[in-house]
Write a protein that holds these residues in place. Structure first.
Motif, PDB file in Angstrom:
ATOM      1  N   UNK A   9      -9.961  15.118   2.165  1.00 28.73           N
ATOM      2  CA  UNK A   9      -9.200  13.990   2.367  1.00 28.73           C
ATOM      3  C   UNK A   9      -8.258  14.021   3.475  1.00 28.73           C
ATOM      4  N   UNK A  10      -7.209  14.909   3.197  1.00 27.67           N
ATOM      5  CA  UNK A  10      -6.377  14.920   4.466  1.00 27.67           C
ATOM      6  C   UNK A  10      -6.818  15.196   5.907  1.00 27.67           C
ATOM      7  N   UNK A  11      -7.940  16.179   5.879  1.00 32.20           N
ATOM      8  CA  UNK A  11      -8.670  16.272   7.163  1.00 32.20           C
ATOM      9  C   UNK A  11      -9.244  14.941   7.718  1.00 32.20           C
ATOM     10  N   UNK A  12      -9.796  14.114   6.628  1.00 29.80           N
ATOM     11  CA  UNK A  12     -10.492  12.808   7.138  1.00 29.80           C
ATOM     12  C   UNK A  12      -9.325  11.904   7.547  1.00 29.80           C
ATOM     13  N   UNK A  13      -8.218  11.806   7.020  1.00 24.45           N
ATOM     14  CA  UNK A  13      -7.359  11.153   7.376  1.00 24.45           C
ATOM     15  C   UNK A  13      -6.630  11.413   8.881  1.00 24.45           C
ATOM     16  N   UNK A  14      -6.421  12.625   9.114  1.00 22.62           N
ATOM     17  CA  UNK A  14      -6.270  13.044  10.337  1.00 22.62           C
ATOM     18  C   UNK A  14      -7.087  12.630  11.361  1.00 22.62           C
ATOM     19  N   UNK A  15      -8.602  12.962  11.218  1.00 18.00           N
ATOM     20  CA  UNK A  15      -9.609  12.489  12.186  1.00 18.00           C
ATOM     21  C   UNK A  15      -9.557  11.102  12.257  1.00 18.00           C
ATOM     22  N   UNK A  16      -9.205  10.299  11.540  1.00 16.88           N
ATOM     23  CA  UNK A  16      -9.065   8.811  11.557  1.00 16.88           C
ATOM     24  C   UNK A  16      -7.971   8.560  12.519  1.00 16.88           C
ATOM     25  N   UNK A  17      -6.816   9.125  12.405  1.00 13.57           N
ATOM     26  CA  UNK A  17      -5.696   9.015  13.167  1.00 13.57           C
ATOM     27  C   UNK A  17      -5.912   9.340  14.878  1.00 13.57           C
ATOM     28  N   UNK A  18      -6.508  10.477  14.802  1.00 14.33           N
ATOM     29  CA  UNK A  18      -6.947  11.081  16.422  1.00 14.33           C
ATOM     30  C   UNK A  18      -8.089  10.319  16.870  1.00 14.33           C
ATOM     31  N   UNK A  19      -8.970   9.879  15.972  1.00 15.40           N
ATOM     32  CA  UNK A  19     -10.242   9.186  16.530  1.00 15.40           C
ATOM     33  C   UNK A  19      -9.838   7.831  17.217  1.00 15.40           C
ATOM     34  N   UNK A  20      -9.004   7.155  16.493  1.00 20.81           N
ATOM     35  CA  UNK A  20      -8.577   5.829  16.950  1.00 20.81           C
ATOM     36  C   UNK A  20      -7.494   6.093  18.173  1.00 20.81           C
ATOM     37  N   UNK A  21      -6.694   7.018  18.177  1.00 22.87           N
ATOM     38  CA  UNK A  21      -5.693   7.231  19.146  1.00 22.87           C
ATOM     39  C   UNK A  21      -6.723   7.609  20.521  1.00 22.87           C
ATOM     40  N   UNK A  22      -7.538   8.187  20.292  1.00 27.14           N
ATOM     41  CA  UNK A  22      -8.176   9.027  21.638  1.00 27.14           C
ATOM     42  C   UNK A  22      -9.683   8.642  21.754  1.00 27.14           C
ATOM     43  N   UNK A  23      -9.930   7.557  21.112  1.00 21.24           N
ATOM     44  CA  UNK A  23     -11.474   6.934  21.107  1.00 21.24           C
ATOM     45  C   UNK A  23     -11.734   6.619  22.721  1.00 21.24           C
ATOM     46  N   UNK A  24     -10.876   5.960  23.460  1.00 20.88           N
ATOM     47  CA  UNK A  24     -11.032   5.547  24.715  1.00 20.88           C
ATOM     48  C   UNK A  24     -11.107   6.992  25.662  1.00 20.88           C
ATOM     49  N   UNK A  25     -10.194   7.617  25.610  1.00 23.82           N
ATOM     50  CA  UNK A  25      -9.987   8.957  26.537  1.00 23.82           C
ATOM     51  C   UNK A  25     -11.450   9.659  26.108  1.00 23.82           C
ATOM     52  N   UNK A  26     -11.900   9.832  24.898  1.00 23.44           N
ATOM     53  CA  UNK A  26     -12.963  10.702  24.819  1.00 23.44           C
ATOM     54  C   UNK A  26     -14.320  10.047  25.407  1.00 23.44           C
ATOM     55  N   UNK A  27     -14.283   8.831  25.208  1.00 21.74           N
ATOM     56  CA  UNK A  27     -15.349   7.977  25.940  1.00 21.74           C
ATOM     57  C   UNK A  27     -15.463   8.100  27.377  1.00 21.74           C
ATOM     58  N   UNK A  28     -14.241   8.001  28.096  1.00 23.23           N
ATOM     59  CA  UNK A  28     -14.239   8.306  29.362  1.00 23.23           C
ATOM     60  C   UNK A  28     -14.242   9.508  29.913  1.00 23.23           C
ATOM     61  N   UNK A  29     -13.991  10.522  29.001  1.00 24.36           N
ATOM     62  CA  UNK A  29     -14.240  11.864  29.389  1.00 24.36           C
ATOM     63  C   UNK A  29     -15.516  12.303  29.472  1.00 24.36           C
TER      64      UNK A  29
END
Lengths: 164, 211
Positions: free
Chosen positions: B183-203
């Motif tokens: 659950x803690x891991x999923x929470x982290x994934x969510x935070x970083x997923x949201x923050x870096x969504x655009x960057x990951x897409x552009x990369x």
């Protein structure tokens, strides 16, 4: 940072601010967003300014920082609220400059460019700014051949949008 | 006429259309704070370092009985000193790696290199989180085992269990710990997923151009 540095930076930015405005124009769709991105690019330019050695042109350097901020660093601010769209306001195409068909075509073109993804927009932006493929490839970190290939694909994409 | 040439012609005419900021309007902007993802990433990584360090330290410093119990359980001082040195070493190593990778993020690099520097920083934070979660999982399981071993009432109760019941008992403990860590891991994934969504897409988009 000392006043002299600040003064020279502001002077240069004031002179070349249209580069930042144009980046903002491509990546945002309303005034608040435009101002927000303009602010972030200015902050990034200012933070990086001490590293600017003057061996490249200030404007060339601005393209890189501006696009990097728009594509990578910029995080949409929460303080932004959706207000007026650009379309039909500041950037409307003046009727006296074009005939109806061309005006309509340009409107569709701007709309189509706005629908491109961030990377495609960056390529189009550099192309519109008359940058050669060497500079485009250096700014984006891709090969010159790939920049050309991608640019041709974008042209075809736009063609399809205009002539479905 | 080429569509882009038509656009270029118009693009150049638009220069006069932008509201020009005077130097007096530019100066105040320089005093404002950036809200870039690098800054957010930096704050998150600092928060994570502090959070996990506190998680490890607070019970030890605030609770006397906890400290006594720990002393009792980990009576082998050589092991506990070794573990402490390793855990602080790991924290220092992560702080050093994070600092180094933040310094490497440079807005005047080309777009691809800038994205790679940010993703590298994110990776270091990810490894730090994984390290902490794995350690949390292992220490929770060991702590429970030791707690049972040192608690005579519980030990007696467990002695009465048959093999199958014992297996189920430990299975449940491991499962619950696992779910908690997940659950803690999923929470982290969510935070970083949201923050870096655009960057990951552009990369990904840039990488696609290389294929």
């Amino acid at each position: 940072m000392n006043k002299e540095l600040e003064h020279s930076f502001v002077e240069l930015l004031e002179k070349h601010q249209n580069i930042v405005h144009k980046v903002c124009r491509l990546y945002t769709d309303n005034y608040d967003a435009h101002n927000d991105l303009f602010q972030e690019i200015t902050i990034q330019l200012w933070k990086a300014y001490p590293k600017f050695r003057g061996d490249s042109k200030f404007s060339t350097w601005m393209y890189r920082v501006g696009l990097n901020t728009a594509i990578t660093l910029y995080r949409k601010s929460k303080r932004r609220v959706n207000t007026q769209d650009f379309d039909g306001v500041e950037f409307r195409i003046k009727a006296e400059d074009y005939d109806d068909t061309e005006e309509q075509q340009l409107k569709t073109l701007y709309k189509a460019v706005h629908e491109l993804n961030d990377i495609e927009k960056a390529l189009v932006f550099l192309y519109l700014e008359d940058k050669d493929y060497r500079e485009i490839s250096e700014t984006m970190g891709i090969s010159e051949v790939n920049a050309r290939v991608k640019m041709n694909r974008i042209k075809n994409k736009l063609k399809t949008i205009l002539n479905p | 006429m080429d569509e882009l040439e038509l656009l270029k012609k118009d693009w150049k005419k638009q220069d006069a259309g932008y509201k020009q900021l005077t130097s007096n309007e530019i100066y105040p902007i320089l005093q404002k704070k950036s809200s870039s993802i690098v800054k957010t990433l930096f704050y998150i990584s600092i928060a994570e370092l502090v959070f996990w360090t506190l998680i490890n330290c607070i019970p030890f410093f605030t609770s006397g009985s906890y400290r006594e119990r720990l002393d009792e359980i980990y009576s082998d001082t050589l092991v506990i000193t070794g573990l402490t040195i390793i855990s602080y070493g790991v924290i220092l190593l992560f702080i050093y790696l994070l600092f180094k990778s933040y310094k490497a993020i440079c807005v005047i690099d080309n777009a691809k290199k800038l994205m790679e520097s940010i993703l590298k920083t994110r990776k270091i934070i990810k490894y730090y989180v994984i390290y902490n979660l794995v350690m949390a999982f292992i220490s929770m399981v060991i702590a429970m085992y030791l707690a049972i071993l040192h608690n005579s009432e519980l030990s007696h109760a467990i002695e009465k269990l048959n093999n199958k019941q014992l297996f189920i008992f430990f299975g449940i403990i491991i499962l619950f710990t696992g779910v908690f860590v997940l659950l803690i891991w999923l929470f982290y994934r969510l935070i970083y997923g949201l923050l870096l969504k655009r960057l990951n897409r552009n990369y990904k988009e840039l990488k696609k151009l290389e294929v």
